[in-house]
Design a protein around this motif. Structure first.
Motif, PDB file in Angstrom:
ATOM      1  N   GLY A  54      81.036  46.326  58.974  1.00  0.00           N
ATOM      2  CA  GLY A  54      82.206  45.876  58.228  1.00  0.00           C
ATOM      3  C   GLY A  54      83.265  45.171  59.057  1.00  0.00           C
ATOM      4  O   GLY A  54      84.309  44.811  58.545  1.00  0.00           O
ATOM      5  N   VAL A  55      82.989  44.952  60.336  1.00  0.00           N
ATOM      6  CA  VAL A  55      83.938  44.263  61.219  1.00  0.00           C
ATOM      7  C   VAL A  55      83.345  42.912  61.608  1.00  0.00           C
ATOM      8  O   VAL A  55      82.158  42.808  61.920  1.00  0.00           O
ATOM      9  CB  VAL A  55      84.226  45.097  62.492  1.00  0.00           C
ATOM     10  CG1 VAL A  55      85.187  44.365  63.421  1.00  0.00           C
ATOM     11  CG2 VAL A  55      84.779  46.467  62.120  1.00  0.00           C
ATOM     12  N   SER A  56      84.180  41.877  61.579  1.00  0.00           N
ATOM     13  CA  SER A  56      83.742  40.535  61.936  1.00  0.00           C
ATOM     14  C   SER A  56      84.063  40.259  63.407  1.00  0.00           C
ATOM     15  O   SER A  56      85.169  40.558  63.873  1.00  0.00           O
ATOM     16  CB  SER A  56      84.461  39.523  61.048  1.00  0.00           C
ATOM     17  OG  SER A  56      83.979  38.229  61.294  1.00  0.00           O
ATOM     18  N   TYR A  57      83.081  39.715  64.122  1.00  0.00           N
ATOM     19  CA  TYR A  57      83.242  39.392  65.543  1.00  0.00           C
ATOM     20  C   TYR A  57      82.986  37.905  65.735  1.00  0.00           C
ATOM     21  O   TYR A  57      81.969  37.379  65.284  1.00  0.00           O
ATOM     22  CB  TYR A  57      82.249  40.193  66.403  1.00  0.00           C
ATOM     23  CG  TYR A  57      82.463  41.677  66.316  1.00  0.00           C
ATOM     24  CD1 TYR A  57      83.398  42.315  67.135  1.00  0.00           C
ATOM     25  CD2 TYR A  57      81.748  42.450  65.407  1.00  0.00           C
ATOM     26  CE1 TYR A  57      83.604  43.687  67.051  1.00  0.00           C
ATOM     27  CE2 TYR A  57      81.946  43.821  65.321  1.00  0.00           C
ATOM     28  CZ  TYR A  57      82.872  44.427  66.143  1.00  0.00           C
ATOM     29  OH  TYR A  57      83.068  45.782  66.055  1.00  0.00           O
ATOM     30  N   GLU A  58      83.906  37.241  66.395  1.00  0.00           N
ATOM     31  CA  GLU A  58      83.811  35.797  66.599  1.00  0.00           C
ATOM     32  C   GLU A  58      82.820  35.474  67.710  1.00  0.00           C
ATOM     33  O   GLU A  58      82.824  36.093  68.768  1.00  0.00           O
ATOM     34  CB  GLU A  58      85.194  35.232  66.952  1.00  0.00           C
ATOM     35  CG  GLU A  58      85.288  33.737  66.850  1.00  0.00           C
ATOM     36  CD  GLU A  58      85.073  33.218  65.426  1.00  0.00           C
ATOM     37  OE1 GLU A  58      84.446  32.158  65.280  1.00  0.00           O
ATOM     38  OE2 GLU A  58      85.535  33.867  64.462  1.00  0.00           O
ATOM     39  N   THR A  59      81.938  34.500  67.427  1.00  0.00           N
ATOM     40  CA  THR A  59      81.006  34.014  68.437  1.00  0.00           C
ATOM     41  C   THR A  59      81.198  32.514  68.608  1.00  0.00           C
ATOM     42  O   THR A  59      81.735  31.839  67.725  1.00  0.00           O
ATOM     43  CB  THR A  59      79.533  34.290  68.044  1.00  0.00           C
ATOM     44  OG1 THR A  59      79.240  33.641  66.822  1.00  0.00           O
ATOM     45  CG2 THR A  59      79.257  35.787  67.935  1.00  0.00           C
ATOM     46  N   ASP A  60      80.754  31.997  69.755  1.00  0.00           N
ATOM     47  CA  ASP A  60      80.854  30.556  69.987  1.00  0.00           C
ATOM     48  C   ASP A  60      79.687  29.834  69.317  1.00  0.00           C
ATOM     49  O   ASP A  60      78.869  30.455  68.627  1.00  0.00           O
ATOM     50  CB  ASP A  60      80.963  30.250  71.488  1.00  0.00           C
ATOM     51  CG  ASP A  60      79.686  30.552  72.266  1.00  0.00           C
ATOM     52  OD1 ASP A  60      78.614  30.756  71.661  1.00  0.00           O
ATOM     53  OD2 ASP A  60      79.761  30.568  73.512  1.00  0.00           O
TER      54      ASP A  60
END
Length: 111
Positions: free
Chosen positions: A7-13
């Motif tokens: 349920g948590v969004s993690y930013e990726t390149d």
């Protein structure tokens, strides 16, 4: 492109590497591994933990040669055996795939 874990969004390149090193945890690693078609077993975790410890100490991901030599020594293998061992787990390149799963930046020299 973000990934979602628990349920948590993690930013990726653009290459799928975490933007923030602090976002990494084992659940995130499993999600990143799924994207690489890598199943996380004991050996894969050994490599990921080695990479994270190395990065903590030197603030850079090791080159494949350094990784291979260290894994050979740690596991009582010849360098060729260690290389086959690493590529068996991370067929697209141990430094490239394992660093991504470990939440580290893309290693320098990797295309």
């Amino acid at each position: 492109m973000p990934i979602e874990v628990n349920g948590v969004s993690y930013e990726t390149d653009e290459n799928g590497y975490l933007v923030s090193l602090e976002d990494w945890n084992e659940d995130v690693a499993v999600k990143l591994a799924e994207g690489e078609d890598v199943e996380m077993g004991d050996n894969e975790w050994q490599i990921v933990r080695f990479l994270r410890n190395y990065y903590d100490e030197y603030q850079i991901a090791p080159a494949v040669k350094v990784l291979t030599k260290a894994i050979a020594k740690e596991n009582g293998m010849e360098k060729k055996e260690a290389s086959e061992f690493l590529y068996g787990m991370f067929p697209k390149g141990p430094a490239l795939q394992a660093c991504k799963i470990a939440g580290l930046p893309k290693p320098t020299g990797c295309v």
